[in-house]
Write a protein that holds these residues in place. Structure first.
Motif, PDB file in Angstrom:
ATOM      1  N   ARG A  91       0.840  -1.195   0.000  1.00  0.00           N
ATOM      2  CA  ARG A  91       0.000   0.000   0.000  1.00  0.00           C
ATOM      3  C   ARG A  91       0.874   1.243   0.000  1.00  0.00           C
ATOM      4  NH1 ARG A  91      -5.151   1.585   0.547  1.00  0.00           N
ATOM      5  NH2 ARG A  91      -5.677   3.497   1.678  1.00  0.00           N
ATOM      6  N   ASP A  92       0.647   2.132  -0.965  1.00  0.00           N
ATOM      7  CA  ASP A  92       1.302   3.433  -0.996  1.00  0.00           C
ATOM      8  C   ASP A  92       0.551   4.334  -0.019  1.00  0.00           C
ATOM      9  OD1 ASP A  92       1.947   6.156  -1.654  1.00  0.00           O
ATOM     10  OD2 ASP A  92       2.745   5.471  -3.574  1.00  0.00           O
ATOM     11  N   LEU A  93       1.219   4.752   1.058  1.00  0.00           N
ATOM     12  CA  LEU A  93       0.531   5.437   2.145  1.00  0.00           C
ATOM     13  C   LEU A  93       0.274   6.909   1.867  1.00  0.00           C
ATOM     14  CD1 LEU A  93       2.170   3.814   5.296  1.00  0.00           C
ATOM     15  CD2 LEU A  93       0.297   2.993   3.858  1.00  0.00           C
ATOM     16  N   TRP A  94       0.845   7.457   0.813  1.00  0.00           N
ATOM     17  CA  TRP A  94       0.513   8.830   0.425  1.00  0.00           C
ATOM     18  C   TRP A  94      -0.518   8.857  -0.692  1.00  0.00           C
ATOM     19  CZ3 TRP A  94       1.100  12.682   3.503  1.00  0.00           C
ATOM     20  CH2 TRP A  94       2.120  12.661   4.461  1.00  0.00           C
ATOM     21  N   LYS A  95      -0.469   7.877  -1.580  1.00  0.00           N
ATOM     22  CA  LYS A  95      -1.487   7.797  -2.632  1.00  0.00           C
ATOM     23  C   LYS A  95      -2.715   7.026  -2.179  1.00  0.00           C
ATOM     24  CE  LYS A  95       1.607   8.020  -6.651  1.00  0.00           C
ATOM     25  NZ  LYS A  95       2.039   7.296  -7.879  1.00  0.00           N
ATOM     26  N   HIS A  96      -2.577   6.257  -1.105  1.00  0.00           N
ATOM     27  CA  HIS A  96      -3.674   5.429  -0.582  1.00  0.00           C
ATOM     28  C   HIS A  96      -4.128   4.419  -1.642  1.00  0.00           C
ATOM     29  CE1 HIS A  96      -3.682   8.371   2.630  1.00  0.00           C
ATOM     30  NE2 HIS A  96      -3.935   9.324   1.753  1.00  0.00           N
ATOM     31  N   GLU A  97      -3.150   3.806  -2.297  1.00  0.00           N
ATOM     32  CA  GLU A  97      -3.412   2.806  -3.330  1.00  0.00           C
ATOM     33  C   GLU A  97      -2.792   1.474  -2.921  1.00  0.00           C
ATOM     34  OE1 GLU A  97      -3.401   5.729  -7.283  1.00  0.00           O
ATOM     35  OE2 GLU A  97      -1.715   4.370  -6.909  1.00  0.00           O
ATOM     36  N   ASP A  98      -3.513   0.366  -3.182  1.00  0.00           N
ATOM     37  CA  ASP A  98      -3.009  -0.973  -2.914  1.00  0.00           C
ATOM     38  C   ASP A  98      -2.547  -1.610  -4.217  1.00  0.00           C
ATOM     39  OD1 ASP A  98      -3.515  -1.537   0.000  1.00  0.00           O
ATOM     40  OD2 ASP A  98      -5.517  -0.886  -0.616  1.00  0.00           O
ATOM     41  N   LEU A  99      -1.379  -2.257  -4.169  1.00  0.00           N
ATOM     42  CA  LEU A  99      -0.746  -2.852  -5.338  1.00  0.00           C
ATOM     43  C   LEU A  99      -0.246  -4.245  -4.979  1.00  0.00           C
ATOM     44  CD1 LEU A  99       1.402   0.321  -6.112  1.00  0.00           C
ATOM     45  CD2 LEU A  99      -0.678  -0.341  -7.341  1.00  0.00           C
ATOM     46  N   ASN A 100       0.141  -5.012  -6.007  1.00  0.00           N
ATOM     47  CA  ASN A 100       0.797  -6.284  -5.735  1.00  0.00           C
ATOM     48  C   ASN A 100       2.237  -6.241  -6.208  1.00  0.00           C
ATOM     49  OD1 ASN A 100       1.337  -7.716  -8.394  1.00  0.00           O
ATOM     50  ND2 ASN A 100      -0.880  -7.399  -8.645  1.00  0.00           N
ATOM     51  N   THR A 101       3.087  -7.005  -5.537  1.00  0.00           N
ATOM     52  CA  THR A 101       4.489  -7.095  -5.922  1.00  0.00           C
ATOM     53  C   THR A 101       4.975  -8.512  -5.695  1.00  0.00           C
ATOM     54  OG1 THR A 101       6.750  -6.329  -5.450  1.00  0.00           O
ATOM     55  CG2 THR A 101       5.191  -6.259  -3.631  1.00  0.00           C
ATOM     56  N   GLY A 102       5.936  -8.905  -6.482  1.00  0.00           N
ATOM     57  CA  GLY A 102       6.549 -10.213  -6.309  1.00  0.00           C
ATOM     58  C   GLY A 102       7.628 -10.230  -5.248  1.00  0.00           C
ATOM     59  N   GLY A 103       7.863  -9.109  -4.613  1.00  0.00           N
ATOM     60  CA  GLY A 103       8.900  -9.014  -3.570  1.00  0.00           C
ATOM     61  C   GLY A 103       9.777  -7.798  -3.744  1.00  0.00           C
ATOM     62  N   GLY A 104       9.768  -7.202  -4.930  1.00  0.00           N
ATOM     63  CA  GLY A 104      10.506  -5.967  -5.125  1.00  0.00           C
ATOM     64  C   GLY A 104       9.749  -4.788  -4.539  1.00  0.00           C
ATOM     65  N   THR A 163      13.724   6.694 -20.855  1.00  0.00           N
ATOM     66  CA  THR A 163      12.834   6.438 -19.732  1.00  0.00           C
ATOM     67  C   THR A 163      12.497   4.958 -19.689  1.00  0.00           C
ATOM     68  OG1 THR A 163      10.830   6.874 -21.020  1.00  0.00           O
ATOM     69  CG2 THR A 163      11.843   8.745 -19.876  1.00  0.00           C
ATOM     70  N   THR A 164      12.203   4.467 -18.483  1.00  0.00           N
ATOM     71  CA  THR A 164      11.895   3.051 -18.311  1.00  0.00           C
ATOM     72  C   THR A 164      10.679   2.881 -17.422  1.00  0.00           C
ATOM     73  OG1 THR A 164      14.242   2.483 -18.518  1.00  0.00           O
ATOM     74  CG2 THR A 164      12.777   0.809 -17.594  1.00  0.00           C
ATOM     75  N   PHE A 165       9.696   2.168 -17.931  1.00  0.00           N
ATOM     76  CA  PHE A 165       8.538   1.721 -17.148  1.00  0.00           C
ATOM     77  C   PHE A 165       8.834   0.302 -16.694  1.00  0.00           C
ATOM     78  CE2 PHE A 165       4.681  -0.780 -16.871  1.00  0.00           C
ATOM     79  CZ  PHE A 165       3.820   0.020 -16.121  1.00  0.00           C
ATOM     80  N   ARG A 166       8.731   0.020 -15.390  1.00  0.00           N
ATOM     81  CA  ARG A 166       9.018  -1.306 -14.845  1.00  0.00           C
ATOM     82  C   ARG A 166       7.782  -1.862 -14.164  1.00  0.00           C
ATOM     83  NH1 ARG A 166      13.568   1.783 -13.640  1.00  0.00           N
ATOM     84  NH2 ARG A 166      15.547   0.917 -14.394  1.00  0.00           N
ATOM     85  N   ASN A 167       7.484  -3.110 -14.441  1.00  0.00           N
ATOM     86  CA  ASN A 167       6.403  -3.814 -13.762  1.00  0.00           C
ATOM     87  C   ASN A 167       7.015  -4.699 -12.681  1.00  0.00           C
ATOM     88  OD1 ASN A 167       4.243  -5.290 -12.870  1.00  0.00           O
ATOM     89  ND2 ASN A 167       3.743  -6.217 -14.843  1.00  0.00           N
ATOM     90  N   ALA A 168       6.812  -4.327 -11.409  1.00  0.00           N
ATOM     91  CA  ALA A 168       7.354  -5.099 -10.287  1.00  0.00           C
ATOM     92  C   ALA A 168       6.329  -6.048  -9.695  1.00  0.00           C
ATOM     93  CB  ALA A 168       7.846  -4.144  -9.199  1.00  0.00           C
ATOM     94  N   GLY A 169       5.161  -6.170 -10.343  1.00  0.00           N
ATOM     95  CA  GLY A 169       4.090  -6.966  -9.778  1.00  0.00           C
ATOM     96  C   GLY A 169       4.141  -8.423 -10.175  1.00  0.00           C
ATOM     97  N   ILE A 170       3.091  -9.162  -9.759  1.00  0.00           N
ATOM     98  CA  ILE A 170       2.966 -10.586 -10.100  1.00  0.00           C
ATOM     99  C   ILE A 170       1.895 -10.791 -11.161  1.00  0.00           C
ATOM    100  CG2 ILE A 170       3.795 -11.378  -7.861  1.00  0.00           C
ATOM    101  CD1 ILE A 170       0.882 -11.834  -7.033  1.00  0.00           C
ATOM    102  N   THR A 171       1.304  -9.706 -11.650  1.00  0.00           N
ATOM    103  CA  THR A 171       0.321  -9.760 -12.731  1.00  0.00           C
ATOM    104  C   THR A 171       0.749  -8.783 -13.822  1.00  0.00           C
ATOM    105  OG1 THR A 171      -1.028  -8.111 -11.565  1.00  0.00           O
ATOM    106  CG2 THR A 171      -1.594 -10.433 -11.224  1.00  0.00           C
ATOM    107  N   PRO A 172       0.270  -8.964 -15.053  1.00  0.00           N
ATOM    108  CA  PRO A 172       0.689  -8.073 -16.138  1.00  0.00           C
ATOM    109  C   PRO A 172       0.152  -6.653 -15.953  1.00  0.00           C
ATOM    110  CG  PRO A 172      -0.251 -10.121 -16.988  1.00  0.00           C
ATOM    111  CD  PRO A 172      -0.569 -10.082 -15.542  1.00  0.00           C
ATOM    112  N   ALA A 173       0.914  -5.704 -16.478  1.00  0.00           N
ATOM    113  CA  ALA A 173       0.436  -4.323 -16.624  1.00  0.00           C
ATOM    114  C   ALA A 173      -0.030  -4.169 -18.059  1.00  0.00           C
ATOM    115  CB  ALA A 173       1.553  -3.337 -16.307  1.00  0.00           C
ATOM    116  N   ARG A 174      -1.265  -3.760 -18.262  1.00  0.00           N
ATOM    117  CA  ARG A 174      -1.844  -3.708 -19.604  1.00  0.00           C
ATOM    118  C   ARG A 174      -2.071  -2.266 -20.041  1.00  0.00           C
ATOM    119  NH1 ARG A 174      -6.174  -8.734 -18.898  1.00  0.00           N
ATOM    120  NH2 ARG A 174      -4.582 -10.381 -18.879  1.00  0.00           N
ATOM    121  N   ASP A 175      -2.120  -2.070 -21.356  1.00  0.00           N
ATOM    122  CA  ASP A 175      -2.396  -0.758 -21.954  1.00  0.00           C
ATOM    123  C   ASP A 175      -1.478   0.311 -21.373  1.00  0.00           C
ATOM    124  OD1 ASP A 175      -4.489  -1.904 -23.430  1.00  0.00           O
ATOM    125  OD2 ASP A 175      -5.868  -1.642 -21.735  1.00  0.00           O
ATOM    126  N   VAL A 176      -0.178   0.025 -21.408  1.00  0.00           N
ATOM    127  CA  VAL A 176       0.814   0.923 -20.813  1.00  0.00           C
ATOM    128  C   VAL A 176       1.087   2.087 -21.761  1.00  0.00           C
ATOM    129  CG1 VAL A 176       3.180   1.126 -19.946  1.00  0.00           C
ATOM    130  CG2 VAL A 176       1.867  -0.980 -19.546  1.00  0.00           C
TER     131      VAL A 176
END
Length: 698
Positions: free
Chosen positions: A402-415, A463-476
């Protein structure tokens, strides 16, 4: 200890020397607490004590005072940082703050103490030796104000000193020799919190003075039924973390904070190494909050609030909430961040890494999660990363983050990572498992190293967009915004239908600077938008940068006549051909070292860092370096010259009683040269440093 603004530097005694950076020099390790500047009427003692213990909650650090007080860090308000002794500090202010606590939801967020600082009393006691509230500030007395605060469901605090007088030069009465009487007055008035300062203590042993008041407060509580939280404010002079857990509920670990980045950063670095001493009922106190007082940016204030929370520090608002803006209320009212500070396990966060000014600080939470602060000490955006394992979490197939300033929940594989703005902090809370895959994947967008470009010229940025999650990022989709006059053209794809877990989208951009672009660093906003497999959309922001440069002048020229790429300074701006004045530009004096005055040079205050573009065309740098004579008996610094990231010359520690010394440096083939001044290892008390006759030969 009181921060009397007009006397802060003249006396050189009201602020403990603190390390500072102003985004200038990235430190690779947590600094130990430096020496303390002498205070009038004080004597420094070294003392330790063996503490008794009582069981604490949830297997956390033991409660030291078995009275049930301050089981989480105290939260509330103190007027000093915003008012000092000015007339606006009065009963109406105190009642107004109590009203705002209720009306703006701060009470519900956990803030409960409304504390009075110095100047509430008359300068003399009455004929019976009792303290007398100032009838102009508090016409109905302190008890009437306490009753008003209590009626709001809040608590009230008061201030005095463990000396014959408080710290204000006006000489308000201290409690030394009057502990029992004063403690009883406080309890009878309904006081819930005592801040006990350290001025005019007549050299009496610190442990003795503070223990005497502890016992007086206990006796008063036993008589009146009024328990009082006890805040020991002896500035960390006698290492209270070693002995004060048996005496008070919290203790200052540093000198007074000021409303600037340098002060806040230095105090943070002094407090971070003391994590083992904090816990329920006994807290390290790095001083009150400056959020909203105007001396820092909102980004810096979010860092201030984030780091105080992850350090389990008391959260005492220091701004006048009657005039505060919405950004201030948004920061102070962030319940996700407050929950980190108030976690019942009572751990203080510890440093995982700090290399290159990229700090990772992690805090164990009662529910098994970790709070993780990614803090960027430098002026420019940096990617900061760690892992779930590195911050103490168990192995798992995925993690909720959870990003505590954006108040958003995300998933990560450990990164655990982010591209963090200069002086910024990204604060996460991370849980193993917890249905991580149901949240959008964590991702970040950032840029590579900032290129150099001449006015009218072109440069390339990736510039680099990185997906650190365990699910795909779509329509980037990645965006790169250019300010007026600049041209930006993408040379590779800016979109991707899908970026898999661990995957990236790299985009190359061609930048063209306007023909009249000014020398220095230019930032470019970055954006990225993507969607989770569920369709939930996420937006990211970051920044890229480029440096506009000009070829250095040929021959031997003074550095003060050059345009620098960027400059950081501990107090006030870097000055050209004068000493530093600490406030507005141009308020310094003649550059004078060891009685010799120099017409040309750079005046700085530690910690300082000035960057110049030399473009591989310069051979040498030279200067006469030393502390300016205006420092008097204070100050010690060290001068360093860096070429393309390598240190090529250093002075060693320089003190005020030394004449200027030559500092030559070979900078052949370097693209950039940085002139760095550190604090000499003892903090930044009056560290006015001069680069006299600073010259490049190109």
């Amino acid at each position: 200890m009181r921060k009397l603004l007009s006397a802060r530097r003249a006396a050189g005694t009201y602020a403990r020397a603190v390390t500072a950076a102003a985004g200038a020099v990235a430190l690779s390790a947590v600094l130990a607490a430096p020496a303390v500047a002498a205070h009038p009427g004080t004597q420094t003692q070294s003392a330790t004590a063996t503490a008794g213990t009582a069981a604490g909650p949830a297997g956390g650090p033991a409660l030291r005072l078995p009275d049930g007080l301050a089981e989480t860090p105290p939260m509330g308000f103190n007027n000093w940082n915003s008012t000092h002794c000015r007339a606006e500090f009065d009963h109406e202010m105190v009642k107004g703050i109590a009203d705002i606590f209720v009306e703006r939801g701060l009470k519900d967020a956990g803030y409960e103490y409304v504390n009075l600082d110095d100047c509430w009393a008359l300068p003399e006691r009455d004929a019976d030796g009792k303290l007398v509230p100032d009838p102009e500030r508090f016409p109905d007395g302190i008890k009437a104000v306490a009753d008003y605060v209590h009626a709001k469901g809040l608590k009230i605090g008061i201030y005095t000193s463990a000396g014959t007088k408080t710290c204000n030069p006006a000489g308000f009465p201290g409690a030394l020799g009057h502990e029992e009487s004063d403690a009883m007055q406080f309890a009878e008035w309904g006081i819930d919190y005592l801040k006990y300062d350290n001025c005019n203590n007549q050299g009496v042993d610190a442990i003795e003075r503070y223990t005497t008041m502890r016992d007086a407060l206990k006796a008063a509580s036993a008589t009146t039924g009024r328990p009082i939280v006890y805040s020991i404010c002896e500035w960390g002079q006698n290492e209270p973390w070693e002995w004060a857990a048996d005496v008070g509920h919290l203790w200052r670990t540093t000198g007074d904070i000021s409303d600037n980045w340098s002060s806040m950063l230095g105090i943070m670095k002094q407090n971070l190494p003391l994590a083992e001493y904090a816990g329920p009922g006994h807290w390290n106190d790095p001083d009150m909050l400056e959020v909203g007082n105007g001396g820092m940016t909102d980004t810096e204030y979010r860092t201030h609030f984030s780091m105080w929370s992850i350090m389990a520090a008391p959260l005492l608002i220091g701004s006048d909430l009657r005039t505060a803006d919405e950004a201030t209320f948004e920061i102070l009212g962030n319940r996700d961040v407050i929950a980190v500070d108030q976690d019942p396990l009572g751990r203080q966060g510890t440093v995982v890494t700090s290399e290159g000014g990229r700090w990772v600080v992690a805090k164990e939470m009662a529910d098994g999660s970790r709070a993780v602060a990614l803090f960027n000490e430098s002026d420019t955006p940096q990617r900061i990363s760690t892992t779930a394992g590195a911050v103490g979490l168990p192995a798992a197939d995925g993690y909720r983050m959870r990003d505590l300033w954006k108040h958003e929940d995300l998933n990560t594989g450990g990164g655990i990572s982010a591209t963090v703005p200069g002086h910024g902090t990204v604060l996460y809370r991370v849980w193993p498992g917890d249905g991580a895959g149901s949240y959008p994947p964590a991702a970040e967008v950032g840029a590579g190293s900032a290129p150099y470009v001449e006015a009218g010229g072109t440069a390339e940025v990736t510039t680099t967009f990185r997906n650190a999650g365990i699910t795909p990022a779509r329509d980037v989709s990645v965006g790169f915004e250019a300010p007026a006059g600049w041209q930006v053209e993408a040379e590779s794809p800016t979109t991707a239908q899908q970026v898999p877990p661990g995957g990236t989208l790299a985009t190359t951009w061609q930048l063209t600077a306007p023909a009249d672009a000014a020398t220095g660093r230019q930032e470019f906003p970055l954006t990225a938008d993507y969607a989770a497999p569920s369709g939930e959309e996420v937006s990211l922001t970051s920044a890229a940068a480029a440096y506009v440069v000009a070829n250095p002048p040929a021959g031997t020229t003074y550095a003060s006549d050059w345009e620098w790429l960027e400059a950081g300074n501990g107090w006030g701006p870097v000055e050209r051909d004068t000493s530093v004045g600490e406030q507005a530009a141009g308020d310094g004096g003649p550059l004078t070292v060891g009685g010799e005055t120099y017409a040309k040079g750079l005046g700085v205050h530690a910690v300082s860092d000035i960057g110049f573009y030399t473009g591989g065309e310069c051979e040498t740098f030279s200067a006469q370096v030393g502390l300016d004579d205006e420092t008097g008996a204070n100050g010690s610094v060290a001068f360093e010259v860096w070429a393309d990231g390598a240190k090529v010359a250093e002075s060693g520690v320089v003190t005020n009683d030394e004449a200027a010394q030559p500092l030559p440096a070979d900078v052949a083939d370097a693209q950039t040269v940085r002139l760095v001044v550190t604090d000499g290892g003892d903090g930044v008390d009056y560290d006015h440093a001069d680069w006299a006759d600073a010259q490049f030969t190109c």
